[in-house]
Write an enzyme that holds these catalytic residues in place. Structure first.
Site, short mmCIF file in Angstrom:
data_model
loop_
_atom_site.label_atom_id
_atom_site.label_comp_id
_atom_site.label_asym_id
_atom_site.label_seq_id
_atom_site.Cartn_x
_atom_site.Cartn_y
_atom_site.Cartn_z
N ASP A 146 -35.60 36.77 10.97
CA ASP A 146 -35.11 35.45 11.35
C ASP A 146 -35.29 35.31 12.87
O ASP A 146 -36.39 35.02 13.33
CB ASP A 146 -33.65 35.35 10.88
CG ASP A 146 -33.04 33.98 11.08
OD1 ASP A 146 -33.72 33.10 11.63
OD2 ASP A 146 -31.87 33.78 10.69
N VAL B 251 -32.19 31.51 2.70
CA VAL B 251 -32.66 31.90 1.37
C VAL B 251 -31.88 33.09 0.82
O VAL B 251 -31.26 33.85 1.58
CB VAL B 251 -34.18 32.23 1.40
CG1 VAL B 251 -35.00 30.98 1.64
CG2 VAL B 251 -34.49 33.30 2.45
N ASP C 47 -28.72 38.24 0.60
CA ASP C 47 -27.42 37.82 0.09
C ASP C 47 -26.89 36.58 0.79
O ASP C 47 -27.31 36.23 1.89
CB ASP C 47 -26.40 38.94 0.29
CG ASP C 47 -26.00 39.08 1.77
OD1 ASP C 47 -26.89 39.27 2.61
OD2 ASP C 47 -24.79 38.97 2.07
N LYS D 192 -28.55 46.30 3.95
CA LYS D 192 -28.74 46.53 2.55
C LYS D 192 -29.96 45.78 2.01
O LYS D 192 -30.54 46.15 1.01
CB LYS D 192 -27.50 46.08 1.73
CG LYS D 192 -26.20 46.62 2.23
CD LYS D 192 -25.09 46.17 1.23
CE LYS D 192 -23.74 46.72 1.65
NZ LYS D 192 -23.20 46.04 2.87
N GLY D 193 -30.31 44.70 2.71
CA GLY D 193 -31.27 43.74 2.17
C GLY D 193 -32.61 44.31 1.72
O GLY D 193 -33.22 43.78 0.81
N GLU E 209 -38.36 45.55 6.05
CA GLU E 209 -37.32 44.53 6.20
C GLU E 209 -37.44 43.48 5.11
O GLU E 209 -38.55 43.19 4.65
CB GLU E 209 -37.45 43.84 7.57
CG GLU E 209 -36.52 44.37 8.65
CD GLU E 209 -35.06 43.93 8.47
OE1 GLU E 209 -34.64 43.60 7.33
OE2 GLU E 209 -34.34 43.90 9.47
N ASP E 210 -36.30 42.92 4.74
CA ASP E 210 -36.33 41.81 3.79
C ASP E 210 -36.79 40.53 4.47
O ASP E 210 -37.68 39.84 4.01
CB ASP E 210 -34.94 41.62 3.15
CG ASP E 210 -33.80 41.60 4.17
OD1 ASP E 210 -34.05 41.76 5.38
OD2 ASP E 210 -32.64 41.42 3.74
P1 IMP Z 1 -32.40 38.41 12.71
O1 IMP Z 1 -31.86 39.47 13.61
O2 IMP Z 1 -31.97 37.03 13.14
O3 IMP Z 1 -33.90 38.49 12.50
O4 IMP Z 1 -31.65 38.56 11.33
C1 IMP Z 1 -32.07 39.44 10.39
C2 IMP Z 1 -31.05 39.63 9.31
O5 IMP Z 1 -30.24 38.44 9.09
C3 IMP Z 1 -31.76 39.89 8.01
O6 IMP Z 1 -32.05 41.25 7.85
C4 IMP Z 1 -30.78 39.33 7.01
O7 IMP Z 1 -29.82 40.31 6.70
C5 IMP Z 1 -30.10 38.19 7.71
N1 IMP Z 1 -30.73 36.89 7.37
C6 IMP Z 1 -31.46 36.12 8.18
N2 IMP Z 1 -31.88 35.01 7.54
C7 IMP Z 1 -31.40 35.09 6.29
C8 IMP Z 1 -31.50 34.23 5.12
O8 IMP Z 1 -32.13 33.16 5.09
N3 IMP Z 1 -30.86 34.67 4.00
C9 IMP Z 1 -30.16 35.84 3.95
N4 IMP Z 1 -30.04 36.67 5.01
C10 IMP Z 1 -30.65 36.30 6.17
MG MG Z 2 -30.73 42.47 6.51
#
Ligand code: IMP
Ligand code: MG
Length: 173
Positions: A100, A150, A156, A40-41, A96-97
């Site tokens: 991470d 964040v 969220d 959703k982000g 993408e929002d």
């Molecule tokens: P990744 O697979 O670790 O890159 O995670 C990506 C997803 O984790 C993002 O699309 C977010 O939904 C969530 N996410 C990662 N870090 C944060 C944060 O600091 N705040 C909120 N959501 C996060």
């Molecule tokens: Mg997300």
């Protein structure tokens, strides 16, 4: 809402999205890219970024969820909602929002690449610096931030705070 300090102000986000939109407009001149928002982000970033792009855009969305513990990305992603349309020979821009670990995006890129798009690029408002567990090529990055959690501008915590107009850090107490 008991939110902590403002990390990135609404004004700074707006200015950055304008820059990113101008770059995208230049890079895709004469084309009609399909913007793919990751729910959703990404819904807020996508809506605001798109209004800074002067191209005949089309839009689609995907929803994904990570398997495993909520606090840790496992890298195994389940597609909850797939694209509505075929993407062969289309120019695809994933929005993408935040990136991470990068594992979610890495999985998405892999699953879209096999559908043979004409091109496949990524625009992300936020990238957590230096903690990606896979090498990722993010063509359009808004801001690099630290590893802190964040919220706001689509992001969220337990489903809340997505509608904050800025990016903030959650207050610990
Ligand atoms: P990744 O697979 O670790 O890159 O995670 C990506 C997803 O984790 C993002 O699309 C977010 O939904 C969530 N996410 C990662 N870090 C944060 C944060 O600091 N705040 C909120 N959501 C996060
Ligand atoms: Mg997300």
């Amino acid at each position: 809402m008991d939110v902590g300090e403002v990390l990135i102000s609404a004004e700074d986000i707006e200015a950055k999205l304008a820059e990113m939109g101008a770059a995208i407009t230049r890079d895709y001149e004469g084309r009609s890219p399909l913007m793919v928002g990751v729910l959703k982000g990404a819904f807020i970033v996508m809506a605001d970024l798109a209004r800074h792009i002067d191209l005949p855009l089309e839009f689609d969305f995907m929803a994904v969820s990570s398997y495993g513990a909520a606090t840790q990305t496992s890298g195994v992603v389940r597609i909850l909602k797939d694209l509505d349309q075929e993407i062969a020979d289309r120019h695809i821009l994933i929005v993408e929002d935040i990136i991470d670990s990068g594992l979610t995006l890495n999985y998405l890129l892999k699953s879209l690449r096999v559908r043979k798009p004409a091109s496949l690029e990524v625009a992300a408002l936020l990238v957590k610096k230096g903690i990606q567990r896979v090498p990722l090529d993010v063509k359009y990055t808004g801001f690099e931030i630290g590893p802190e959690f964040v919220i706001g501008y689509g992001l969220d915590y337990a489903g809340k705070y997505r509608n904050l107009p800025y990016v903030g850090v959650l207050e610990s107490e």
